[in-house]
Design an enzyme around this catalytic site. Structure first.
Site, PDB file in Angstrom:
ATOM      1  N   ASP A   1       0.869  -1.172   0.000  1.00  0.00           N
ATOM      2  CA  ASP A   1       0.000   0.000   0.000  1.00  0.00           C
ATOM      3  C   ASP A   1       0.909   1.225   0.000  1.00  0.00           C
ATOM      4  O   ASP A   1       2.114   1.113   0.279  1.00  0.00           O
ATOM      5  CB  ASP A   1      -0.919   0.001   1.228  1.00  0.00           C
ATOM      6  CG  ASP A   1      -2.206   0.772   0.996  1.00  0.00           C
ATOM      7  OD1 ASP A   1      -3.275   0.139   0.911  1.00  0.00           O
ATOM      8  OD2 ASP A   1      -2.145   2.016   0.875  1.00  0.00           O
TER       9      ASP A   1
ATOM     10  N   ASP B   1       3.974   1.604  -4.653  1.00  0.00           N
ATOM     11  CA  ASP B   1       2.997   2.271  -5.498  1.00  0.00           C
ATOM     12  C   ASP B   1       2.790   1.402  -6.733  1.00  0.00           C
ATOM     13  O   ASP B   1       3.741   1.158  -7.498  1.00  0.00           O
ATOM     14  CB  ASP B   1       3.519   3.650  -5.889  1.00  0.00           C
ATOM     15  CG  ASP B   1       2.533   4.470  -6.710  1.00  0.00           C
ATOM     16  OD1 ASP B   1       1.598   3.885  -7.287  1.00  0.00           O
ATOM     17  OD2 ASP B   1       2.714   5.695  -6.791  1.00  0.00           O
TER      18      ASP B   1
ATOM     19  N   ASN C   1      -6.288  -5.991  -5.834  1.00  0.00           N
ATOM     20  CA  ASN C   1      -7.318  -5.157  -5.218  1.00  0.00           C
ATOM     21  C   ASN C   1      -7.134  -3.659  -5.447  1.00  0.00           C
ATOM     22  O   ASN C   1      -8.107  -2.913  -5.513  1.00  0.00           O
ATOM     23  CB  ASN C   1      -7.336  -5.431  -3.710  1.00  0.00           C
ATOM     24  CG  ASN C   1      -8.174  -4.430  -2.958  1.00  0.00           C
ATOM     25  OD1 ASN C   1      -9.405  -4.444  -3.012  1.00  0.00           O
ATOM     26  ND2 ASN C   1      -7.527  -3.517  -2.248  1.00  0.00           N
TER      27      ASN C   1
ATOM     28  N   TYR D   1     -12.225   5.453 -15.227  1.00  0.00           N
ATOM     29  CA  TYR D   1     -12.328   4.373 -14.245  1.00  0.00           C
ATOM     30  C   TYR D   1     -13.162   3.209 -14.783  1.00  0.00           C
ATOM     31  O   TYR D   1     -12.754   2.048 -14.684  1.00  0.00           O
ATOM     32  CB  TYR D   1     -12.937   4.920 -12.961  1.00  0.00           C
ATOM     33  CG  TYR D   1     -13.137   3.907 -11.854  1.00  0.00           C
ATOM     34  CD1 TYR D   1     -12.069   3.472 -11.089  1.00  0.00           C
ATOM     35  CD2 TYR D   1     -14.410   3.411 -11.563  1.00  0.00           C
ATOM     36  CE1 TYR D   1     -12.251   2.558 -10.056  1.00  0.00           C
ATOM     37  CE2 TYR D   1     -14.602   2.502 -10.531  1.00  0.00           C
ATOM     38  CZ  TYR D   1     -13.522   2.070  -9.786  1.00  0.00           C
ATOM     39  OH  TYR D   1     -13.718   1.166  -8.770  1.00  0.00           O
TER      40      TYR D   1
ATOM     41  N   LYS E   1     -12.164  -0.731 -15.433  1.00  0.00           N
ATOM     42  CA  LYS E   1     -12.856  -1.814 -14.726  1.00  0.00           C
ATOM     43  C   LYS E   1     -13.552  -2.774 -15.684  1.00  0.00           C
ATOM     44  O   LYS E   1     -13.630  -3.985 -15.416  1.00  0.00           O
ATOM     45  CB  LYS E   1     -13.845  -1.220 -13.725  1.00  0.00           C
ATOM     46  CG  LYS E   1     -13.179  -0.596 -12.499  1.00  0.00           C
ATOM     47  CD  LYS E   1     -12.372  -1.626 -11.721  1.00  0.00           C
ATOM     48  CE  LYS E   1     -11.819  -1.079 -10.417  1.00  0.00           C
ATOM     49  NZ  LYS E   1     -11.082  -2.102  -9.641  1.00  0.00           N
TER      50      LYS E   1
ATOM     51  N   THR F   1     -16.867   1.525   2.794  1.00  0.00           N
ATOM     52  CA  THR F   1     -15.539   1.711   3.371  1.00  0.00           C
ATOM     53  C   THR F   1     -15.445   3.120   3.955  1.00  0.00           C
ATOM     54  O   THR F   1     -16.259   3.997   3.644  1.00  0.00           O
ATOM     55  CB  THR F   1     -14.448   1.535   2.313  1.00  0.00           C
ATOM     56  OG1 THR F   1     -14.583   2.582   1.333  1.00  0.00           O
ATOM     57  CG2 THR F   1     -14.563   0.180   1.628  1.00  0.00           C
TER      58      THR F   1
END
Length: 260
Positions: free
Chosen positions: A47, A75, A102, A167, A171, A202
């Protein structure tokens, strides 16, 4: 509804299984790290958020689990550094048997704001790293004749959500990537599947995007009338990482409360 770990299934094949997770410091990724660590898996994750990742390690360090997770700051858009981090964790874990792709970023953007540099950056953070991580771990998986790759898609492109053109392009491509990898790697005993989350509650989503208006849209769209806890995505990851799903590959699985 409770998300107490004691209510969820434990998979006999997951203890000691080496797992790598990108974007594991917070959100859905942190839920996956926690759940698989509590299953007894040997987990490594990367992360860019040192604070969230350290807090996660501290939480799990206070628990009686078989293997404390390993963390490296990396990264995913810096592919050379990212692949090097995967390779180091592969060595530390004794060979990665499960890859969970993820990491992602759903920054909102209008069409007229998108530059070529922004477009490439969105592909880098949401799509490119999934392929190159799979390419990296597949070498060892092929040698061992087993492995599971779990890609994270999104319901956003199927729903046609606005201000996400780059995005949703990335996806949507992940589902094609999943099928291509599954076909090529299947003869070596490697399974490749894609999870499609809906709106997952989240901390980031609540802080940045969740308004009463959006919550109404989400709940009106879902068959199940409650916001989805990240634990339910982690539960599906655990199943797909386990031998219980041995004949599941080249498939998409939704965790969206019936929104799509």
């Amino acid at each position: 509804m409770s998300t107490d770990q004691d209510q969820f299934a434990l998979y006999p094949s997951l203890p000691d299984r080496p797992v790598f997770i990108s974007g594991g410091g917070s959100g859905i990724g942190a839920a996956i790290v926690e759940h698989l660590a509590r299953q007894g898996a040997r987990v490594g994750f990367v992360d860019t958020d040192d604070g969230a990742s350290t807090a996660l390690l501290d939480r799990l360090g206070a628990e009686d689990i078989a293997h404390q997770p390993l963390f490296e700051r990396a990264d995913v858009t810096d592919l050379d550094a990212y692949i090097a981090a995967i390779e180091r964790l592969d060595d530390a874990l004794g060979g990665i048997d499960v890859l969970v792709n993820n990491a992602a970023n759903d920054q909102r953007h209008r069409i007229d704001e998108v530059t070529p540099a922004f477009w490439r950056d969105r592909m880098a953070v949401n799509l490119d790293h999934q392929f190159f991580a799979a390419q990296t771990v597949a070498k060892g998986m092929v040698e061992r004749g087993r492995g599971a790759i779990i890609n994270m898609g999104s319901c956003s492109w199927r729903l046609g959500l606005g201000e996400l053109s780059a995005y949703v392009t990335a996806k949507a491509a992940i589902e094609g990537l999943t099928n291509g990898l599954a076909r090529e790697l299947g003869p070596s005993g490697i399974r490749v599947n894609c999870i499609i989350p809906g709106f997952i509650k989240t901390e980031r989503q609540v802080k940045l995007w969740l308004t009463p208006e959006l919550e109404k849209i989400v709940l009106d769209g879902q068959c199940l009338k409650e916001l989805i806890d990240p634990a339910y995505v982690a539960n599906l990851v655990a199943f797909l990482a386990s031998d219980d799903s041995r004949m599941c590959t080249s498939a998409t699985y939704t965790v969206d409360g019936g929104w799509i």
